[in-house]
Write a protein that holds these residues in place. Structure first.
Motif, PDB file in Angstrom:
ATOM      1  N   LEU A  66       0.922  -1.230  -0.039  1.00  0.00           N
ATOM      2  CA  LEU A  66      -0.153  -0.005  -0.054  1.00  0.00           C
ATOM      3  C   LEU A  66       0.778   1.082  -0.203  1.00  0.00           C
ATOM      4  CD1 LEU A  66      -2.945  -0.948   2.214  1.00  0.00           C
ATOM      5  CD2 LEU A  66      -3.079  -0.762  -0.088  1.00  0.00           C
ATOM      6  N   VAL A  67       1.837   0.927   0.768  1.00  0.00           N
ATOM      7  CA  VAL A  67       2.824   2.320   0.846  1.00  0.00           C
ATOM      8  C   VAL A  67       3.565   2.623  -0.832  1.00  0.00           C
ATOM      9  CG1 VAL A  67       5.402   3.121   1.400  1.00  0.00           C
ATOM     10  CG2 VAL A  67       3.636   2.328   3.154  1.00  0.00           C
ATOM     11  N   ASN A  68       3.857   1.298  -1.439  1.00  0.00           N
ATOM     12  CA  ASN A  68       4.171   1.492  -2.775  1.00  0.00           C
ATOM     13  C   ASN A  68       3.174   2.028  -3.606  1.00  0.00           C
ATOM     14  OD1 ASN A  68       5.755  -1.529  -1.934  1.00  0.00           O
ATOM     15  ND2 ASN A  68       7.076   0.143  -3.215  1.00  0.00           N
ATOM     16  N   ALA A  69       1.869   1.782  -3.512  1.00  0.00           N
ATOM     17  CA  ALA A  69       0.791   2.233  -4.166  1.00  0.00           C
ATOM     18  C   ALA A  69       0.710   3.980  -3.997  1.00  0.00           C
ATOM     19  CB  ALA A  69      -0.464   1.590  -3.828  1.00  0.00           C
ATOM     20  N   LEU A  70       1.007   4.154  -2.559  1.00  0.00           N
ATOM     21  CA  LEU A  70       0.625   5.747  -2.313  1.00  0.00           C
ATOM     22  C   LEU A  70       1.742   6.311  -2.913  1.00  0.00           C
ATOM     23  CD1 LEU A  70      -0.730   7.842  -0.784  1.00  0.00           C
ATOM     24  CD2 LEU A  70       0.859   7.155   1.332  1.00  0.00           C
ATOM     25  N   PHE A  71       3.254   5.787  -2.820  1.00  0.00           N
ATOM     26  CA  PHE A  71       4.229   6.564  -3.426  1.00  0.00           C
ATOM     27  C   PHE A  71       4.141   6.706  -4.962  1.00  0.00           C
ATOM     28  CE2 PHE A  71       9.145   6.595  -3.141  1.00  0.00           C
ATOM     29  CZ  PHE A  71       9.323   7.569  -3.347  1.00  0.00           C
ATOM     30  N   ALA A  72       3.529   5.803  -5.537  1.00  0.00           N
ATOM     31  CA  ALA A  72       3.315   5.779  -6.997  1.00  0.00           C
ATOM     32  C   ALA A  72       2.480   7.081  -7.197  1.00  0.00           C
ATOM     33  CB  ALA A  72       2.694   4.550  -7.490  1.00  0.00           C
ATOM     34  N   VAL A  73       1.092   6.988  -6.776  1.00  0.00           N
ATOM     35  CA  VAL A  73       0.331   8.166  -6.829  1.00  0.00           C
ATOM     36  C   VAL A  73       0.856   9.429  -6.505  1.00  0.00           C
ATOM     37  CG1 VAL A  73      -1.938   9.344  -5.860  1.00  0.00           C
ATOM     38  CG2 VAL A  73      -1.765   6.622  -6.212  1.00  0.00           C
ATOM     39  N   LEU A  74       1.643   9.537  -5.501  1.00  0.00           N
ATOM     40  CA  LEU A  74       2.309  10.968  -5.292  1.00  0.00           C
ATOM     41  C   LEU A  74       3.469  11.070  -6.473  1.00  0.00           C
ATOM     42  CD1 LEU A  74       3.197  10.571  -1.271  1.00  0.00           C
ATOM     43  CD2 LEU A  74       1.184  11.914  -2.627  1.00  0.00           C
ATOM     44  N   LEU A  75       4.089  10.431  -6.823  1.00  0.00           N
ATOM     45  CA  LEU A  75       5.048  10.588  -8.084  1.00  0.00           C
ATOM     46  C   LEU A  75       4.282  11.057  -9.346  1.00  0.00           C
ATOM     47  CD1 LEU A  75       7.479   7.825  -7.400  1.00  0.00           C
ATOM     48  CD2 LEU A  75       7.981  10.071  -7.105  1.00  0.00           C
ATOM     49  N   MET A  76       3.230  10.465  -9.522  1.00  0.00           N
ATOM     50  CA  MET A  76       2.155  10.781 -10.742  1.00  0.00           C
ATOM     51  C   MET A  76       1.308  11.844 -10.587  1.00  0.00           C
ATOM     52  SD  MET A  76       1.370   6.936 -12.147  1.00  0.00           S
ATOM     53  CE  MET A  76       0.682   6.358 -10.656  1.00  0.00           C
ATOM     54  N   LEU A  77       1.012  12.332  -9.556  1.00  0.00           N
ATOM     55  CA  LEU A  77       0.236  13.558  -9.212  1.00  0.00           C
ATOM     56  C   LEU A  77       0.301  14.644 -10.045  1.00  0.00           C
ATOM     57  CD1 LEU A  77      -2.498  13.691  -7.504  1.00  0.00           C
ATOM     58  CD2 LEU A  77      -1.146  14.583  -5.884  1.00  0.00           C
ATOM     59  N   PRO A  78       1.804  15.226 -10.081  1.00  0.00           N
ATOM     60  CA  PRO A  78       1.940  16.369 -10.943  1.00  0.00           C
ATOM     61  C   PRO A  78       1.529  16.172 -12.574  1.00  0.00           C
ATOM     62  CG  PRO A  78       4.092  15.754  -9.664  1.00  0.00           C
ATOM     63  CD  PRO A  78       3.086  14.424  -9.509  1.00  0.00           C
ATOM     64  N   PHE A  79       1.568  14.803 -13.098  1.00  0.00           N
ATOM     65  CA  PHE A  79       0.997  14.409 -14.216  1.00  0.00           C
ATOM     66  C   PHE A  79      -0.408  14.509 -14.628  1.00  0.00           C
ATOM     67  CE2 PHE A  79       5.201  12.171 -13.887  1.00  0.00           C
ATOM     68  CZ  PHE A  79       5.856  12.859 -15.079  1.00  0.00           C
ATOM     69  N   ALA A  80      -0.930  14.111 -13.218  1.00  0.00           N
ATOM     70  CA  ALA A  80      -2.615  14.026 -13.234  1.00  0.00           C
ATOM     71  C   ALA A  80      -3.076  15.395 -13.163  1.00  0.00           C
ATOM     72  CB  ALA A  80      -3.081  13.380 -12.168  1.00  0.00           C
ATOM     73  N   LEU A  81      -2.353  16.431 -12.451  1.00  0.00           N
ATOM     74  CA  LEU A  81      -2.710  17.584 -12.327  1.00  0.00           C
ATOM     75  C   LEU A  81      -2.261  18.665 -13.523  1.00  0.00           C
ATOM     76  CD1 LEU A  81      -2.202  18.138  -8.633  1.00  0.00           C
ATOM     77  CD2 LEU A  81      -4.155  17.684  -9.620  1.00  0.00           C
ATOM     78  N   GLY A  82      -1.466  18.061 -14.410  1.00  0.00           N
ATOM     79  CA  GLY A  82      -1.181  18.865 -15.657  1.00  0.00           C
ATOM     80  C   GLY A  82       0.107  19.765 -15.186  1.00  0.00           C
ATOM     81  N   THR A  83       0.618  19.709 -14.016  1.00  0.00           N
ATOM     82  CA  THR A  83       1.853  20.632 -13.470  1.00  0.00           C
ATOM     83  C   THR A  83       3.137  20.356 -14.065  1.00  0.00           C
ATOM     84  OG1 THR A  83       1.743  19.620 -11.599  1.00  0.00           O
ATOM     85  CG2 THR A  83       0.386  21.459 -11.435  1.00  0.00           C
ATOM     86  N   ALA A  84       3.202  19.158 -14.240  1.00  0.00           N
ATOM     87  CA  ALA A  84       4.725  18.443 -14.788  1.00  0.00           C
ATOM     88  C   ALA A  84       4.857  18.861 -16.199  1.00  0.00           C
ATOM     89  CB  ALA A  84       4.654  17.039 -14.695  1.00  0.00           C
ATOM     90  N   GLY A  85       3.888  19.570 -16.964  1.00  0.00           N
ATOM     91  CA  GLY A  85       4.329  19.706 -18.290  1.00  0.00           C
ATOM     92  C   GLY A  85       5.360  20.842 -18.530  1.00  0.00           C
ATOM     93  N   GLY A  86       5.624  21.546 -17.591  1.00  0.00           N
ATOM     94  CA  GLY A  86       6.532  22.719 -17.782  1.00  0.00           C
ATOM     95  C   GLY A  86       8.160  22.358 -17.189  1.00  0.00           C
ATOM     96  N   TRP A  87       7.917  21.368 -16.498  1.00  0.00           N
ATOM     97  CA  TRP A  87       9.292  20.920 -15.677  1.00  0.00           C
ATOM     98  C   TRP A  87      10.261  20.280 -17.006  1.00  0.00           C
ATOM     99  CZ3 TRP A  87       7.088  17.327 -11.228  1.00  0.00           C
ATOM    100  CH2 TRP A  87       6.408  18.096 -10.493  1.00  0.00           C
ATOM    101  N   PRO A  88      11.677  20.169 -16.715  1.00  0.00           N
ATOM    102  CA  PRO A  88      12.400  19.670 -17.437  1.00  0.00           C
ATOM    103  C   PRO A  88      12.149  18.413 -17.914  1.00  0.00           C
ATOM    104  CG  PRO A  88      13.636  20.731 -15.730  1.00  0.00           C
ATOM    105  CD  PRO A  88      12.148  20.764 -15.427  1.00  0.00           C
ATOM    106  N   LEU A  89      12.309  18.110 -19.224  1.00  0.00           N
ATOM    107  CA  LEU A  89      11.877  16.626 -20.003  1.00  0.00           C
ATOM    108  C   LEU A  89      12.734  15.524 -19.206  1.00  0.00           C
ATOM    109  CD1 LEU A  89      11.549  17.617 -23.357  1.00  0.00           C
ATOM    110  CD2 LEU A  89       9.825  17.005 -22.077  1.00  0.00           C
ATOM    111  N   GLU A  90      13.821  15.776 -18.932  1.00  0.00           N
ATOM    112  CA  GLU A  90      14.745  14.655 -18.258  1.00  0.00           C
ATOM    113  C   GLU A  90      14.148  14.359 -17.002  1.00  0.00           C
ATOM    114  OE1 GLU A  90      16.108  17.132 -19.786  1.00  0.00           O
ATOM    115  OE2 GLU A  90      17.313  16.465 -21.217  1.00  0.00           O
ATOM    116  N   PHE A  91      13.786  15.362 -16.090  1.00  0.00           N
ATOM    117  CA  PHE A  91      13.069  15.062 -14.779  1.00  0.00           C
ATOM    118  C   PHE A  91      11.700  14.465 -14.820  1.00  0.00           C
ATOM    119  CE2 PHE A  91      10.768  16.248 -10.824  1.00  0.00           C
ATOM    120  CZ  PHE A  91      11.906  15.858  -9.952  1.00  0.00           C
ATOM    121  N   GLN A  92      11.035  14.793 -15.949  1.00  0.00           N
ATOM    122  CA  GLN A  92       9.678  14.257 -16.157  1.00  0.00           C
ATOM    123  C   GLN A  92       9.785  12.748 -16.491  1.00  0.00           C
ATOM    124  OE1 GLN A  92       6.744  15.932 -18.714  1.00  0.00           O
ATOM    125  NE2 GLN A  92       7.910  17.976 -18.651  1.00  0.00           N
TER     126      GLN A  92
END
Length: 261
Positions: A139-165
């Protein structure tokens, strides 16, 4: 100092976050910054450090969740064993908990779960508690995954450096694979630990000899091409729900394998 005071001091020391874990977390932060800023001359190596250190951090949190849940379920020996310090060197099977999962990561880019902390199950009462102790890690792995993907889901990761994305997408994919694989009802994995308390004594007795080989069996089955293809289709579908595309994951994997370029 009285005996009671000594015990309290010792117990408190066993709960403090280990410098080993803090060092691993620091590597994750610094390497993540290097990927973001482009400070590293070889971003591939920086991505490698970020993903590996992030993966080890998640393994530590995974085992911590097992230990913390066991503590609150009745196994007070957890504190004495140092499991609450997040120190991977305190694990009963450091080879299974850290070395093998990292090795699997390097070999196939798969987030296979590792071995576990030693929990004295006899101290825990109630089948639900036993199941919760086993479920806490994935369940911790699942939560960690959600936190890592949250910027993509919210659309905020689009302006981040590509390599970091790309690095973030690849690390998130590893967390999803770890959560799914760990929840498989295979002897030796947490998924089996969730259902084991509800099985008959006879079934548990017959299954017990296979527990040491469950992890290796899963790894072997995943090397079957058809199974591997279907499995990763499922993974890409799940991460896609959060706005992470397979292109980003593939590029993260490519950057991670800097030694192959």
């Amino acid at each position: 100092m009285s005996v009671i005071q000594m015990r309290r001091t010792h117990s408190g020391g066993d709960r403090r976050v280990s410098p080993v874990f803090l060092g691993i977390a620091a590597v994750m932060v610094v390497s993540g910054w290097a990927v973001w800023s482009g400070f590293a001359s070889d971003r591939g190596f920086a991505v490698f450090l970020f993903v590996v250190s992030g993966w080890v951090v998640s393994l530590c949190l995974h085992e911590y969740a097992h230990a913390r849940t066991a503590l609150h379920s009745g196994d007070t020996s957890i504190t004495e064993k140092g499991y609450l310090t997040l120190n991977p060197l305190k694990y009963t099977h450091a080879l299974l908990s850290i070395v093998l999962p990292v090795l699997f990561l390097l070999m196939g880019g798969i987030g296979l779960p590792g071995g576990a902390v030693f929990i004295e199950r006899g101290r825990i009462r109630g089948r639900i508690r036993h199941s919760l102790v086993s479920a806490a890690g994935p369940l911790v792995n699942a939560l960690f995954a959600v936190l890592l993907m949250l910027p993509f889901a919210l659309g905020t990761a689009g302006g981040w450096p590509l390599e970091f994305q790309y690095a973030l997408a690849f690390l998130a994919m590893l967390q999803v694979t770890a959560a799914l694989l760990n929840f498989l009802p295979v002897p030796g994995l947490d998924g089996y630990g969730v259902i084991e308390p509800w099985l008959s004594y006879e079934v548990k007795r017959q299954v017990a000899p296979f527990a040491p080989f469950g992890l290796l069996a899963v790894f072997g089955v995943l090397y079957i091409h058809s199974v591997n293809t279907r499995f990763f289709e499922l993974i890409y579908t799940i991460v896609g729900w959060f706005g992470v595309d397979r292109y980003s994951v593939a590029n993260g994997d490519f950057l991670f394998r800097f030694w192959q370029r």
